[in-house]
Design an enzyme around this catalytic site. Structure first.
Site, PDB file in Angstrom:
ATOM      1  CD  GLN A 190     -14.451  -9.192  11.768  1.00  0.00           C
ATOM      2  OE1 GLN A 190     -14.946  -9.080  12.885  1.00  0.00           O
ATOM      3  NE2 GLN A 190     -13.188  -9.543  11.600  1.00  0.00           N
ATOM      4  CG  ASP A 216      -9.274 -20.438   3.939  1.00  0.00           C
ATOM      5  OD1 ASP A 216      -8.931 -19.322   3.473  1.00  0.00           O
ATOM      6  OD2 ASP A 216      -8.499 -21.157   4.606  1.00  0.00           O
ATOM      7  CE1 TYR A 261      -4.484  -3.144   3.311  1.00  0.00           C
ATOM      8  CE2 TYR A 261      -3.789  -0.849   3.232  1.00  0.00           C
ATOM      9  CZ  TYR A 261      -4.789  -1.799   3.195  1.00  0.00           C
ATOM     10  OH  TYR A 261      -6.093  -1.409   3.042  1.00  0.00           O
ATOM     11  CE  LYS A 280      -6.076  -4.130   0.352  1.00  0.00           C
ATOM     12  NZ  LYS A 280      -7.258  -4.941   0.014  1.00  0.00           N
ATOM     13  CB  VAL A 322     -13.195   1.792   7.042  1.00  0.00           C
ATOM     14  CG1 VAL A 322     -14.681   1.504   7.290  1.00  0.00           C
ATOM     15  CG2 VAL A 322     -12.994   2.378   5.646  1.00  0.00           C
ATOM     16  N   PRO A 337     -13.906  -3.811  12.825  1.00  0.00           N
ATOM     17  CG  PRO A 337     -15.420  -5.522  13.322  1.00  0.00           C
ATOM     18  CD  PRO A 337     -15.162  -4.413  12.330  1.00  0.00           C
ATOM     19  NE  ARG A 379      -5.540  -3.032  10.697  1.00  0.00           N
ATOM     20  CZ  ARG A 379      -5.834  -1.919  10.059  1.00  0.00           C
ATOM     21  NH1 ARG A 379      -4.948  -0.943   9.986  1.00  0.00           N
ATOM     22  NH2 ARG A 379      -7.018  -1.753   9.492  1.00  0.00           N
TER      23      ARG A 379
END
Length: 246
Positions: free
Chosen positions: A17, A59, A148, A152, A181, A184, A189
């Site tokens: 997705q 995975d 996060y 990144k 963006v 999904p 969130r």
């Protein structure tokens, strides 16, 4: 179809997705043979109907499975490390488990897959590696995104280091730094907030353009960066953020 990727083979992670899915569709549209992977096979099923697309459950947190998949797939021309997660919270709301998971999925999985695939790409004459970074961390901070942003930022550094180490072996490596963006993942969130409508407005307000990006328009940057059109680019963090980092 303009065949910008004709004759190329691409491996994409987190293809079920969002931006990974959009990348698979855009690469296939441009003539690539695409191996679309995700840990959720049900999400991959619709991609299996596309010409030139092969689906494979993978995975990326399972090191042995990653190495085995690379051995079976062999060298690719394009490797797109797209898998990732977004932890929300300050340092006081981030457990060591949250921190470890953010780095495991956002950075370590990228390291493991690239380390396994890179020798095969070099032996085959070279190729392109594309990594998913973010406007947050690579150039900007935002509230409640500690793990996060840190992970990144690590992706951006990993990308530059990989590029400089292997440029003489005909390997190009760049990363994309999107703004917000409409995927999904973002929807999940947003819906976790007490007031989802206000949360969506807040996400939109971060972009001076006044809207969210679509996965499909970000995927056009992916196509450019893995095609011969960007043949003189390596080690770059490319921002596609609606003005977020201005």
């Amino acid at each position: 179809m303009s065949d910008r990727l004709k004759g190329k083979t691409a491996l994409v992670t987190a293809a079920g997705q969002g931006m990974g899915n959009a990348a698979v569709r855009a690469f296939a549209r441009e003539g690539a043979r695409v191996i679309a992977t995700d840990r959720d096979g049900a999400l991959l099923d619709p991609l299996g109907a596309l010409d030139g697309v092969t689906i494979q459950v993978l995975d990326v947190l399972d090191d042995a499975a990653v190495v085995d998949a690379v051995e079976r797939i062999g060298a690719v021309d394009i490797l797109f490390n797209c898998a990732g997660t977004v932890h929300q919270g300050t340092i006081l709301e981030c457990s060591t488990a949250d921190w470890d998971f953010s780095f495991d999925l956002n950075v370590r999985s990228m390291f493991v897959l690239t380390k396994a695939m890179l020798p095969k790409m070099i032996a085959a004459g070279g190729g392109v590696i594309l990594n998913m970074a973010s406007a947050l961390g690579a150039n900007k901070a935002a509230p409640n995104r500690l793990a996060y942003a840190a992970s990144k930022a690590a992706v951006a550094g990993f990308t530059r280091a990989l590029a400089v180490d292997h440029v003489k072996q005909n390997i190009r490596c760049n990363c994309v730094c999107p703004g917000t963006v409409d995927t999904p993942s973002l929807g999940d969130r947003i819906n976790a907030f007490a007031d989802p409508a206000q949360a969506r407005r807040n996400f939109i307000d971060r972009q001076p353009m006044g809207r969210l990006a679509t996965a499909e328009e970000i995927a056009e940057t992916f196509v450019f960066l893995v095609s011969n059109e960007s043949s003189f680019m390596t080690g770059q963090a490319v921002f596609v953020d609606g003005g977020m980092t201005l």
